[in-house]
Design a protein around this motif. Structure first.
Motif, mmCIF file in Angstrom:
data_model
loop_
_atom_site.group_PDB
_atom_site.id
_atom_site.type_symbol
_atom_site.label_atom_id
_atom_site.label_comp_id
_atom_site.label_asym_id
_atom_site.label_seq_id
_atom_site.Cartn_x
_atom_site.Cartn_y
_atom_site.Cartn_z
ATOM 1 N N THR A 21 -25.352 -26.457 45.435
ATOM 2 C CA THR A 21 -25.692 -25.659 46.414
ATOM 3 C C THR A 21 -26.912 -25.275 46.345
ATOM 4 O O THR A 21 -27.688 -25.152 47.584
ATOM 5 C CB THR A 21 -24.848 -24.368 46.273
ATOM 6 N N LEU A 22 -27.637 -24.965 45.211
ATOM 7 C CA LEU A 22 -29.261 -24.765 45.143
ATOM 8 C C LEU A 22 -30.088 -25.893 45.832
ATOM 9 O O LEU A 22 -30.979 -25.902 46.611
ATOM 10 C CB LEU A 22 -29.362 -24.753 43.771
ATOM 11 N N VAL A 23 -29.535 -27.035 45.381
ATOM 12 C CA VAL A 23 -30.161 -28.324 45.753
ATOM 13 C C VAL A 23 -30.031 -28.468 47.360
ATOM 14 O O VAL A 23 -31.014 -28.750 48.197
ATOM 15 C CB VAL A 23 -29.493 -29.696 45.351
ATOM 16 N N SER A 91 -25.876 -47.127 45.379
ATOM 17 C CA SER A 91 -26.388 -48.446 45.882
ATOM 18 C C SER A 91 -27.672 -48.123 46.532
ATOM 19 O O SER A 91 -28.540 -48.993 46.222
ATOM 20 C CB SER A 91 -25.256 -48.664 46.733
ATOM 21 N N VAL A 92 -28.035 -47.196 47.109
ATOM 22 C CA VAL A 92 -29.290 -46.956 47.739
ATOM 23 C C VAL A 92 -30.340 -46.683 46.683
ATOM 24 O O VAL A 92 -31.469 -46.998 46.900
ATOM 25 C CB VAL A 92 -29.221 -45.596 48.686
ATOM 26 N N SER A 93 -29.951 -45.930 45.753
ATOM 27 C CA SER A 93 -30.926 -45.829 44.540
ATOM 28 C C SER A 93 -31.399 -47.135 43.726
ATOM 29 O O SER A 93 -32.608 -47.305 43.625
ATOM 30 C CB SER A 93 -30.456 -44.761 43.567
ATOM 31 N N CYS A 94 -30.370 -48.009 43.562
ATOM 32 C CA CYS A 94 -30.713 -49.183 43.019
ATOM 33 C C CYS A 94 -31.671 -50.198 43.954
ATOM 34 O O CYS A 94 -32.521 -50.570 43.350
ATOM 35 C CB CYS A 94 -29.380 -49.921 42.676
ATOM 36 N N ALA A 95 -31.259 -50.034 45.200
ATOM 37 C CA ALA A 95 -32.165 -50.713 46.112
ATOM 38 C C ALA A 95 -33.671 -50.162 46.346
ATOM 39 O O ALA A 95 -34.318 -51.230 46.131
ATOM 40 C CB ALA A 95 -31.343 -50.583 47.524
ATOM 41 N N ARG A 166 -39.934 -45.390 43.433
ATOM 42 C CA ARG A 166 -39.320 -45.152 42.299
ATOM 43 C C ARG A 166 -38.747 -43.696 41.917
ATOM 44 O O ARG A 166 -37.824 -43.497 41.454
ATOM 45 C CB ARG A 166 -40.475 -45.576 41.282
ATOM 46 N N PHE A 167 -39.559 -42.877 42.660
ATOM 47 C CA PHE A 167 -39.401 -41.277 42.375
ATOM 48 C C PHE A 167 -37.772 -41.156 43.281
ATOM 49 O O PHE A 167 -36.939 -40.391 42.490
ATOM 50 C CB PHE A 167 -40.122 -40.443 42.879
ATOM 51 N N VAL A 168 -37.785 -41.663 44.416
ATOM 52 C CA VAL A 168 -36.469 -41.432 45.225
ATOM 53 C C VAL A 168 -35.146 -42.081 44.329
ATOM 54 O O VAL A 168 -34.183 -41.424 44.128
ATOM 55 C CB VAL A 168 -36.715 -41.784 46.640
ATOM 56 N N GLY A 169 -35.705 -43.304 43.902
ATOM 57 C CA GLY A 169 -34.712 -44.038 43.092
ATOM 58 C C GLY A 169 -34.012 -43.425 41.879
ATOM 59 O O GLY A 169 -32.869 -43.377 41.528
ATOM 60 N N GLY A 170 -35.130 -42.842 41.081
ATOM 61 C CA GLY A 170 -34.942 -42.126 39.974
ATOM 62 C C GLY A 170 -33.925 -40.837 40.237
ATOM 63 O O GLY A 170 -33.146 -40.474 39.451
ATOM 64 N N ILE A 171 -34.432 -40.074 41.301
ATOM 65 C CA ILE A 171 -33.932 -38.767 41.453
ATOM 66 C C ILE A 171 -32.184 -39.111 41.958
ATOM 67 O O ILE A 171 -31.565 -38.154 41.504
ATOM 68 C CB ILE A 171 -34.497 -37.994 42.467
ATOM 69 N N GLY A 172 -32.272 -40.300 42.817
ATOM 70 C CA GLY A 172 -30.787 -40.764 43.301
ATOM 71 C C GLY A 172 -29.974 -41.002 42.182
ATOM 72 O O GLY A 172 -28.842 -40.662 41.968
ATOM 73 N N LEU A 173 -30.702 -41.712 41.076
ATOM 74 C CA LEU A 173 -29.696 -42.134 40.055
ATOM 75 C C LEU A 173 -29.299 -40.940 39.191
ATOM 76 O O LEU A 173 -28.157 -41.079 38.649
ATOM 77 C CB LEU A 173 -30.448 -43.021 39.302
ATOM 78 N N PHE A 174 -30.120 -39.974 39.018
ATOM 79 C CA PHE A 174 -29.963 -38.865 38.072
ATOM 80 C C PHE A 174 -28.575 -38.056 38.720
ATOM 81 O O PHE A 174 -27.922 -37.664 38.167
ATOM 82 C CB PHE A 174 -30.968 -37.815 38.160
ATOM 83 N N PHE A 175 -28.713 -37.869 40.340
ATOM 84 C CA PHE A 175 -27.548 -37.189 40.941
ATOM 85 C C PHE A 175 -26.510 -37.858 41.139
ATOM 86 O O PHE A 175 -25.241 -37.351 41.322
ATOM 87 C CB PHE A 175 -28.254 -36.451 42.328
ATOM 88 N N SER A 176 -26.693 -39.171 41.109
ATOM 89 C CA SER A 176 -25.393 -40.077 41.134
ATOM 90 C C SER A 176 -24.532 -40.059 40.070
ATOM 91 O O SER A 176 -23.250 -39.942 40.049
ATOM 92 C CB SER A 176 -25.698 -41.684 41.630
ATOM 93 N N PHE A 177 -25.320 -40.032 38.639
ATOM 94 C CA PHE A 177 -24.639 -39.821 37.654
ATOM 95 C C PHE A 177 -23.839 -38.261 37.380
ATOM 96 O O PHE A 177 -22.876 -38.136 36.681
ATOM 97 C CB PHE A 177 -25.420 -40.065 36.441
ATOM 98 N N THR A 178 -24.410 -37.512 37.986
ATOM 99 C CA THR A 178 -23.857 -36.007 38.117
ATOM 100 C C THR A 178 -22.686 -36.027 39.072
ATOM 101 O O THR A 178 -21.729 -35.248 38.679
ATOM 102 C CB THR A 178 -24.897 -34.931 38.514
#
Length: 203
Positions: A21-23, A91-95, A166-178
């Motif tokens: 919700t905060l994000v 998938s998008v984060s890995c790309a 790299r920043f977007v991919g890293g943030i995306g990977l972090f939230f994908s694991f959450t």
């Protein structure tokens, strides 16, 4: 009660959805701030950011209500939607993390040629004109245009594109694991009995 019980699963799921919700509110706020201060004039960019924020807010709301009420149907749909979002986002984060320089250049060029308002914002904020050649633009909002000292935007964009991806991919990977954590928590929580609803279940 040790963590792993009904209350712990419920509290973890509520905390995770409060984070979402905060994000979501942060995304909407950044989009509003950008257009309010004139940093972004592209309604397409703002629209995408707001749409993603609203979508994430609705998912978090469904998860939060489902967690508080232990609503089986809401929790099921929440789990399915979160799983689909995980697959797409992962998938998008890995790309983003695997794009090479040539692919980044092509992606930048396609984006440059398919938007006008964002192009104006880039030229004004990065103080550059045109993508490959300054002569491509008959008019330019950059301050350097009147002084004939502008550089092509492609060189500046390529310097930052790798870092941004790299920043977007890293943030995306972090939230994908959450998100996969949320799927697991929801699955476990759905199959746990509420001791307050049926106190004898654990006797």
């Amino acid at each position: 009660m040790v963590c792993g019980g009904f209350s712990c699963s419920k509290n973890c799921l509520c905390a995770l959805n409060l984070l979402y919700t905060l994000v979501s509110l942060l995304l909407i706020g950044i989009a509003a701030w950008g257009i309010g201060f004139g940093l972004i004039s592209s309604f397409r960019v703002v629209g995408v950011a707001v749409a993603v924020g609203i979508f994430l807010f609705l998912i978090a709301l469904v998860g939060l209500i489902g967690a508080v009420k232990h609503h089986q149907v809401l929790l099921f749909f929440y789990m399915i939607i979160l799983l689909l979002v995980f697959v797409i986002q992962f998938s998008v984060s890995c790309a983003c993390l695997t794009l090479n320089k040539e692919q980044q250049s092509k992606l930048l060029e396609v984006g440059w040629n398919n938007t006008n308002n964002a192009k104006v914002d880039i030229e004004r904020n990065l103080n550059c004109c045109g993508f490959y050649n300054v002569s491509e633009e008959s008019s330019c909002t950059a301050s350097c245009f009147g002084q004939h000292s502008c550089k092509p935007c492609s060189h500046i964009l390529k310097e930052y594109s790798g870092m941004v991806l790299r920043f977007v991919g890293g943030i995306g990977l972090f939230f994908s694991f959450t998100e996969i954590l949320g799927v697991w928590l929801t699955y476990r929580y759905r199959n746990q009995k509420d001791p307050r609803a049926n106190p004898s279940a654990f006797l």
